[in-house]
Motif scaffolding. Structure first.
Motif, short mmCIF file in Angstrom:
data_model
loop_
_atom_site.label_atom_id
_atom_site.label_comp_id
_atom_site.label_asym_id
_atom_site.label_seq_id
_atom_site.Cartn_x
_atom_site.Cartn_y
_atom_site.Cartn_z
N ALA A 204 25.40 40.87 46.13
CA ALA A 204 25.22 39.43 46.35
C ALA A 204 25.65 38.64 45.12
N GLU A 205 25.29 39.11 43.93
CA GLU A 205 25.67 38.44 42.69
C GLU A 205 27.19 38.47 42.50
N LEU A 206 27.78 39.62 42.77
CA LEU A 206 29.23 39.78 42.63
C LEU A 206 29.98 38.86 43.60
N PHE A 207 29.54 38.84 44.86
CA PHE A 207 30.22 38.02 45.86
C PHE A 207 30.00 36.53 45.60
N ALA A 208 28.89 36.16 44.98
CA ALA A 208 28.70 34.76 44.57
C ALA A 208 29.73 34.38 43.52
N ALA A 209 30.00 35.28 42.58
CA ALA A 209 31.02 35.03 41.56
C ALA A 209 32.41 34.93 42.20
N LEU A 210 32.69 35.79 43.18
CA LEU A 210 33.98 35.72 43.87
C LEU A 210 34.10 34.43 44.67
N ASP A 211 33.01 33.99 45.29
CA ASP A 211 33.03 32.73 46.02
C ASP A 211 33.32 31.57 45.08
N ASN B 257 40.03 27.69 43.62
CA ASN B 257 41.38 27.86 44.16
C ASN B 257 42.09 29.13 43.72
N MET B 258 41.33 30.15 43.32
CA MET B 258 41.93 31.46 43.04
C MET B 258 42.25 32.11 44.38
N THR B 259 43.45 32.63 44.52
CA THR B 259 43.80 33.40 45.70
C THR B 259 43.27 34.81 45.51
N ILE B 260 42.44 35.25 46.44
CA ILE B 260 41.83 36.58 46.36
C ILE B 260 42.25 37.36 47.59
N VAL B 261 42.77 38.56 47.37
CA VAL B 261 43.03 39.50 48.46
C VAL B 261 42.00 40.60 48.30
N LEU B 262 41.11 40.66 49.28
CA LEU B 262 39.95 41.54 49.20
C LEU B 262 40.03 42.60 50.28
N VAL B 263 39.96 43.86 49.88
CA VAL B 263 39.88 44.98 50.82
C VAL B 263 38.50 45.57 50.62
N ASP B 264 37.69 45.52 51.70
CA ASP B 264 36.33 46.02 51.58
C ASP B 264 35.85 46.49 52.93
N GLN B 265 35.14 47.63 52.95
CA GLN B 265 34.63 48.14 54.21
C GLN B 265 33.38 47.40 54.67
N MET B 266 32.77 46.62 53.81
CA MET B 266 31.63 45.79 54.21
C MET B 266 32.21 44.52 54.83
N ALA B 267 32.69 44.68 56.05
CA ALA B 267 33.49 43.64 56.70
C ALA B 267 32.75 42.32 56.84
N ALA B 268 31.50 42.35 57.25
CA ALA B 268 30.77 41.10 57.44
C ALA B 268 30.67 40.32 56.13
N LEU B 269 30.44 41.03 55.04
CA LEU B 269 30.37 40.38 53.74
C LEU B 269 31.73 39.82 53.34
N ALA B 270 32.77 40.60 53.54
CA ALA B 270 34.13 40.14 53.22
C ALA B 270 34.48 38.91 54.05
N LEU B 271 34.11 38.91 55.33
CA LEU B 271 34.41 37.76 56.19
C LEU B 271 33.67 36.51 55.73
N SER B 272 32.50 36.68 55.13
CA SER B 272 31.75 35.51 54.66
C SER B 272 32.47 34.81 53.51
N LEU B 273 33.35 35.52 52.84
CA LEU B 273 34.09 34.98 51.70
C LEU B 273 35.51 34.55 52.09
N ALA B 274 36.00 35.10 53.18
CA ALA B 274 37.42 34.96 53.53
C ALA B 274 37.75 33.68 54.27
N ASP B 275 38.98 33.25 54.08
CA ASP B 275 39.56 32.20 54.91
C ASP B 275 40.32 32.85 56.07
N ARG B 276 41.10 33.88 55.75
CA ARG B 276 41.86 34.63 56.76
C ARG B 276 41.45 36.09 56.67
N ALA B 277 41.57 36.78 57.80
CA ALA B 277 41.17 38.19 57.83
C ALA B 277 42.18 38.99 58.63
#
Length: 179
Positions: free
Chosen positions: A115-122, A128-148
């Protein structure tokens, strides 16, 4: 097939330092910090191509990841997995990327640390940092993503906005662990 381009430049056959100069940085799975070096030295290594104002950028990373300040002079190999992940991201950010590639950043981390790490990524995303995230915790990744993109067997099997992917019941059952 295909290619990887950044700013109109084909990155496919460039060396790692050339790719970094074009603004693309990878934080690999497994973090790969230098265990015998201090946290501070690990962070500074990220600035090897851009040595100007290193100390100001180190201070920025310590503000972004306060846990690292507490461990600044400890050997990186003694950090927890979450602290090592924060260190790896801080090191990557020291090279001033336009695109930050993250491979499985939540792998093996405790839920509180994730949660702390994903808050920093958010926060990076909001800056406006472009982030390409590959993660098997899909629901968490989707909470951060614009596109999937959902990839199976090396092929894209679904793509869309994060909201579209999350709202698709068939995809949720097949890939997101929904019941």
């Amino acid at each position: 097939q295909g290619g990887i381009h950044a700013g109109g430049v084909n990155l496919m056959h460039l060396r790692a330092e050339q790719i970094v100069r074009h603004g693309v940085v990878l934080v690999p799975e497994g973090r790969q910090v230098f265990p015998e070096l201090s946290v501070l030295d690990n962070i500074r290594l990220g600035a090897f191509l851009y040595p100007q104002d290193v100390e100001a950028r180190v201070e920025e990373m310590l503000g972004r990841f306060p846990r690292l300040r507490e461990r600044l002079h400890h050997r990186a190999g003694l950090l927890s997995g979450g602290e090592q992940q924060m260190l790896a991201i801080a090191r990557g950010l020291m090279s001033r990327p336009r695109v930050l590639l993250l491979d499985e950043p939540s792998l093996g981390l405790a839920p509180k640390v994730i949660a702390e790490l994903f808050a920093a990524l958010d926060q990076l995303r909001r800056e406006n940092m472009t982030i390409v995230l590959v993660d098997q915790m899909a629901a968490l990744a989707l909470s951060l993503a614009d596109r999937a993109y959902v990839i199976e067997g090396g092929r894209v099997v679904a793509q869309g906005t994060a909201a579209e992917i999350a709202a698709n019941d068939a995809l949720a059952k097949a890939y997101l662990g929904a019941h």
